[in-house]
Design a protein around this motif. Structure first.
Motif, short mmCIF file in Angstrom:
data_model
loop_
_atom_site.label_atom_id
_atom_site.label_comp_id
_atom_site.label_asym_id
_atom_site.label_seq_id
_atom_site.Cartn_x
_atom_site.Cartn_y
_atom_site.Cartn_z
N ALA A 148 1.92 7.47 -6.03
CA ALA A 148 0.86 8.47 -6.23
C ALA A 148 1.34 9.83 -5.74
CB ALA A 148 -0.40 8.06 -5.49
N GLY A 149 2.01 9.85 -4.58
CA GLY A 149 2.51 11.10 -4.01
C GLY A 149 3.52 11.74 -4.94
N ALA A 150 4.42 10.91 -5.49
CA ALA A 150 5.45 11.43 -6.38
C ALA A 150 4.80 12.02 -7.63
CB ALA A 150 6.42 10.32 -6.76
N THR A 185 0.84 -1.20 0.00
CA THR A 185 0.00 0.00 0.00
C THR A 185 0.87 1.25 0.00
OG1 THR A 185 -1.30 -1.31 1.54
CG2 THR A 185 -2.10 0.89 1.07
N ALA A 186 1.93 1.20 0.85
CA ALA A 186 2.80 2.37 0.96
C ALA A 186 3.51 2.64 -0.36
CB ALA A 186 3.82 2.15 2.08
N ALA A 187 3.89 1.57 -1.08
CA ALA A 187 4.58 1.76 -2.36
C ALA A 187 3.65 2.48 -3.35
CB ALA A 187 5.03 0.43 -2.91
N TYR A 188 2.40 2.04 -3.39
CA TYR A 188 1.44 2.71 -4.26
C TYR A 188 1.27 4.17 -3.86
CZ TYR A 188 0.12 -1.78 -6.25
OH TYR A 188 0.14 -2.99 -6.89
N ALA A 189 1.15 4.38 -2.53
CA ALA A 189 0.95 5.74 -2.03
C ALA A 189 2.14 6.60 -2.41
CB ALA A 189 0.75 5.73 -0.52
N ALA A 190 3.36 6.02 -2.32
CA ALA A 190 4.56 6.79 -2.64
C ALA A 190 4.53 7.17 -4.13
CB ALA A 190 5.80 5.98 -2.33
N VAL A 214 -1.04 5.51 4.12
CA VAL A 214 -1.25 6.11 2.79
C VAL A 214 -1.18 7.63 2.88
CG1 VAL A 214 -3.00 6.52 1.03
CG2 VAL A 214 -2.55 4.20 1.79
N ILE A 215 -1.86 8.20 3.87
CA ILE A 215 -1.84 9.67 4.00
C ILE A 215 -0.41 10.16 4.26
CG2 ILE A 215 -2.63 11.61 5.42
CD1 ILE A 215 -5.22 10.05 5.84
N PHE A 216 0.27 9.45 5.14
CA PHE A 216 1.63 9.85 5.50
C PHE A 216 2.56 9.80 4.29
CE2 PHE A 216 5.86 8.28 6.77
CZ PHE A 216 6.31 9.37 7.50
N VAL A 217 2.62 8.64 3.64
CA VAL A 217 3.57 8.47 2.53
C VAL A 217 3.20 9.40 1.38
CG1 VAL A 217 4.43 6.86 0.82
CG2 VAL A 217 4.10 6.10 3.16
N LEU A 218 1.93 9.40 1.03
CA LEU A 218 1.49 10.25 -0.07
C LEU A 218 1.80 11.71 0.23
CD1 LEU A 218 -1.70 9.29 -1.91
CD2 LEU A 218 -0.94 11.63 -1.98
N GLY A 219 1.43 12.14 1.44
CA GLY A 219 1.61 13.54 1.82
C GLY A 219 3.07 13.94 1.83
N VAL A 220 3.91 13.13 2.45
CA VAL A 220 5.32 13.49 2.58
C VAL A 220 5.97 13.54 1.21
CG1 VAL A 220 7.54 12.63 3.38
CG2 VAL A 220 5.62 12.70 4.96
#
Ligand code: SF4
Lengths: 365, 219
Positions: free
Chosen positions: A328-330, A321-326, B20-26
């Protein structure tokens, strides 16, 4: 049915010595957190107790709970106490079947209306009643009918108490625990997969001695047996407190008997008497055998994350999940940056350079 | 929802959401900052960028004498808090289990009593810093809601973790659930508050050092 026979008579008829009986009473008293001085009173009450009528209903279950109670290497006194209650109906143990058996149930209900104990093991499917029927009667109907005349309902095992395995995600049969169908009777949840035999008989003994159900916790379980966590009474606790953990099931730590928390022990969230009452005639309990507690007396323990996953770990696949979030964030960051740059360049493009001459010219308009 | 369900919830969906909020946000914020870019510097460089940049990262991480003399309490308590927090976060056995499960990396844990002591010291430093902030009218004037909020979300995980470890007041699983929830709060607040300094401060220090190095001056 000789309902008038007392428990003492029956035990005597089963060849249980007075000494054996008192031993059982002592154990029971200590398990119920009664002072040793209460043992004679417990014994006297038990001796005089009338055989209560018990109707045992088995629904979506694996018979493990009945096995727990009856299948010990040597017949235990707690299984005998079961033999001496008037077990008027029990799918697995009775010889009769079908309509004959149902007749026995109706007769016992009629004769002891308002006084009998209704014991249930297994969960009840309400998704489609056809998933589990007895003599053509759906489990839910049989439970409602039988509970109506009961003094109390004892939900034996985690399936009856909390839904258990059938209730686990995705719950294909629409299984529910007893407490969802019976709302107007006292219900005692004797959870565990299976429950400890002495705890089952302890609840029955409490009914015999005090003529009612014991004090319950918020999940409807008798406080005397479920008042403390496994972790509270675990003999490996000193290792936990010192931070000494087994890292695999055969490393040095495991051989030295260190704490099993990191191997997924659910002892800290599990309320049960395993660490004190133990199993197999007091031989040991799972943690003593080298395996962490799986939390079987807690609701939804099947869905509470892996049995071998430490309690403190998140249950989801967080890394992914964190990899996807990263990603998406990038992407969002790049897009926002690009937008900003475009804006900046657009502003720069329409920017008119001003020279000193411009400033000195009179107003253009 | 009873406390066991609550534990399952904070370990499951709530944790996923917080991560998700943390990683995405940072990452969003870091990329956003990096995308600001730098104007091309047409002047001839008078020195390197990397060396001075890294040196500044180090030199600004150490208290300089002037600041120390003016504000010894802030400096010392600040260091104590940060070091204690990192020891508690990275060197306690249960946390290492967590990192191992995520990244497959494991490192030796400190003995529990030491981690325990560092948690207590961290808490004391935090409480002390709050009192110190409140005691001075100027510092109080300069503090806004966010400062107190950030203080709170930093304190809670340490406090609940300490209580959970010692099984104080509530049953372990309830405290564990509260501890995880407190961590989730911290994670969610992270990208949107000046907790972000964790990720930006070294970049910023390097940037300052590198800019000065290029101009040939000491930063
Ligand atoms: S083995 Fe399980 S119950 Fe025993 S101390 Fe360790 S975590 Fe607690």
């Amino acid at each position: 049915m000789p309902v008038e026979t007392t428990l003492a008579d029956s035990l005597c008829a089963h060849g249980i010595s007075r000494r054996g009986f008192l031993k059982f009473c002592t154990m029971l008293a200590s398990l119920m957190a009664l002072p040793p001085s209460a043992v004679p009173a417990v014994a006297a009450a038990l001796e005089k107790a009338k055989r209560p009528s018990v109707i045992w209903l088995s629904f979506q279950e694996c018979t493990g709970c009945t096995e727990s109670l009856t299948r010990s290497a040597a017949p235990t006194i707690e299984s005998l106490i079961f033999n001496v209650v008037s077990l008027d109906y029990h799918h697995t143990l009775q010889a009769a079947s079908g309509e004959g058996a149902e007749a026995a149930r109706h007769q016992a209900m009629q004769e002891n209306w308002g006084k009998y104990l209704c014991v249930v093991d297994g969960s009840i499917p309400i998704g489609n009643p056809g998933y589990s029927t007895i003599a053509g009667v759906a489990n839910a109907d049989m439970l409602r009918e039988t509970a109506e005349g009961a003094a109390a309902v004892v939900a034996v095992g985690s399936c009856a108490a909390f839904g258990g395995l059938p209730y686990a995600d995705p719950n294909p049969t629409g299984a529910v625990p007893v407490s969802e169908l019976v709302t107007d009777k006292p219900i005692v949840n004797v959870s565990g997969c299976p429950p400890i035999p002495v705890v089952i008989s302890g609840v029955l003994a409490h009914f015999l001695i005090f003529g009612g159900i014991p004090e319950l916790d918020t999940l409807g379980r008798p406080r005397v047996f479920y008042g403390q966590t496994i972790h509270d009474r675990c003999y490996r606790r000193p290792f936990y407190d010192k931070g000494l953990f087994a890292r695999s099931f055969d490393d040095e730590g495991a051989k030295r008997g260190w704490c099993l928390y990191t191997l997924g022990c659910k002892g800290p969230m599990t309320y049960n008497a395993c660490a004190t009452a133990k199993w197999n005639q007091g031989t040991s309990f799972p943690i003593e055998a080298g395996h962490g507690c799986i939390g079987c007396s807690q609701p939804n323990f099947w869905d509470a994350g892996g049995f071998y996953q430490p309690l403190s770990l998140p249950t989801g696949a967080v890394t992914q999940t964190a990899a996807y979030a990263a990603a998406a964030g990038a992407a969002a960051g790049l897009a926002a940056g690009a937008l900003y740059r475009r804006h900046k360049h657009a502003r720069q493009a329409v920017h008119e350079s001003v020279t000193v001459d411009d400033l000195e010219k009179p107003d253009k308009s | 929802m009873n406390s066991v369900d609550f534990l399952q919830w904070v370990r499951g969906p709530a944790f996923d959401a917080a991560v998700v909020i943390f990683v995405l946000g940072v990452i969003f914020r870091l990329f956003g900052i990096l995308m600001l870019g730098k104007k091309p510097d047409l002047a001839e460089p008078r020195g390197g960028e990397w060396g001075p940049g890294l040196r500044t990262v180090l030199s600004r991480s150490l208290p300089d004498r002037g600041t120390f003399r003016r504000e010894p309490v802030t400096v010392v308590a600040g260091y104590v808090f940060h070091i204690g927090f990192f020891i508690t976060l990275f060197l306690s056995a249960p946390h290492i289990e967590l990192f191992h499960a995520w990244f497959g990396l494991r490192w030796p844990a400190l003995p529990t009593p030491l981690v325990d002591a560092s948690a207590v010291i961290t808490l004391l430093a935090l409480v002390f810093l709050l009192a110190y902030r409140l005691a001075n009218p100027v510092r109080r004037f300069l503090s806004g809601f966010e400062d107190y909020f950030v203080w709170g979300v930093t304190l809670l995980p340490v406090l609940t973790g300490y209580l959970a470890y010692h099984h104080l007041r509530l049953p372990y699983h309830a405290l564990l659930a509260l501890h995880i929830l407190a961590v989730e709060l911290l994670l969610v607040a992270f990208p949107f508050t000046h907790l972000m300094h964790t990720f930006t401060l070294f970049v910023a220090r390097w940037y300052n050092g590198a800019a000065s190095g290029r101009r040939g001056v000491v930063s």
